[in-house]
Design an enzyme around this catalytic site. Structure first.
Site, mmCIF file in Angstrom:
data_model
loop_
_atom_site.group_PDB
_atom_site.id
_atom_site.type_symbol
_atom_site.label_atom_id
_atom_site.label_comp_id
_atom_site.label_asym_id
_atom_site.label_seq_id
_atom_site.Cartn_x
_atom_site.Cartn_y
_atom_site.Cartn_z
ATOM 1 N N ASP A 55 0.837 -1.191 0.000
ATOM 2 C CA ASP A 55 0.000 0.000 0.000
ATOM 3 C C ASP A 55 0.872 1.240 0.000
ATOM 4 O OD1 ASP A 55 0.617 0.634 2.653
ATOM 5 O OD2 ASP A 55 -1.414 0.432 3.378
ATOM 6 N N ASN A 102 -4.321 12.533 -0.661
ATOM 7 C CA ASN A 102 -5.691 12.940 -1.003
ATOM 8 C C ASN A 102 -6.070 14.245 -0.328
ATOM 9 O OD1 ASN A 102 -6.774 11.153 -2.866
ATOM 10 N ND2 ASN A 102 -7.551 9.740 -1.328
ATOM 11 N N HIS A 140 -8.633 14.382 -4.565
ATOM 12 C CA HIS A 140 -8.875 13.006 -4.991
ATOM 13 C C HIS A 140 -8.480 12.732 -6.430
ATOM 14 C CE1 HIS A 140 -10.722 11.632 -1.277
ATOM 15 N NE2 HIS A 140 -11.260 12.846 -1.188
ATOM 16 N N ASP A 150 -6.145 9.714 -7.303
ATOM 17 C CA ASP A 150 -6.445 8.693 -8.318
ATOM 18 C C ASP A 150 -5.290 8.546 -9.305
ATOM 19 O OD1 ASP A 150 -8.917 8.251 -7.162
ATOM 20 O OD2 ASP A 150 -10.069 9.228 -8.763
ATOM 21 N N ASP A 191 -5.805 2.211 -1.700
ATOM 22 C CA ASP A 191 -4.406 2.283 -2.119
ATOM 23 C C ASP A 191 -3.698 0.951 -1.913
ATOM 24 O OD1 ASP A 191 -4.560 2.593 0.705
ATOM 25 O OD2 ASP A 191 -2.562 3.476 0.737
#
Length: 179
Positions: A49, A57, A62, A66, A92
């Site tokens: 992760d 974020n 966001h 992304d 993630d």
């Protein structure tokens, strides 16, 4: 036209919408299939992760988050062998299946390669460069272990949290005595 639609539905059911990578369902299916056809080589499952992804974020929004997820998947994918698989589990979190690991150091080498590629510039994100690190949990098994996909994924998850507890930006190999 119906066949194309059905093929698209099947793809959507087995792949992540954001990255285009396989999803948890397809990964688990491929891992189970591999476990049903044991070989003399071991295999490794790595759970990864993005360290402190929430702050990415929160700081950049966001859309940038992304974009980081998509780029992360691409960076991991570049180190896969022909039969290896990377999938996005959600958020993630990613998971990798490395086929034919003949020795534990090969999984460690893969993890170190991933750590190194994350250090390279993350340009093209509309905000300039961004620092991204990853924590990686690794479990290695062979045909004599008789473990199923759920057990291996759970062990990789436990190892991931050990890596995070060790200060992030590293990896941890699951041991049967890991609590």
């Amino acid at each position: 036209m119906q066949k194309v639609y059905e093929k698209q539905l099947e793809h959507n059911a087995t792949h992540d919408y954001l990255t285009g990578l396989p999803n948890r369902r397809l990964f688990k299916s491929k891992l189970t299939e591999r476990l049903c056809h044991p070989s003399s080589d071991s295999l490794a499952v790595l759970m990864l992760d993005i360290d402190d992804f929430k702050s990415i974020n929160d700081t950049f929004g966001h859309d940038i988050g992304d974009a980081v997820i998509v780029e992360f998947g691409k960076k991991v994918s570049q180190y896969l062998g022909d039969n290896d698989i990377v999938a996005r589990l959600g958020g993630d979190e990613f998971i990798v299946l490395l086929y034919s690991i003949s020795y534990a150091e090969k999984a460690e080498q893969f993890a170190n390669n991933i750590k190194e590629v994350m250090k390279k510039p993350w340009g093209g994100l509309e905000i300039g460069n961004i620092d991204v690190t990853t924590s990686i949990g690794i479990t290695i098994t062979n045909s004599e272990d008789n473990k199923d996909a759920f057990q291996l994924m759970k062990q990789a998850d436990i190892a991931l949290y050990e890596a995070k507890n060790d200060g992030k930006n590293g990896f941890y190999i699951y041991q049967d005595d890991t609590v």
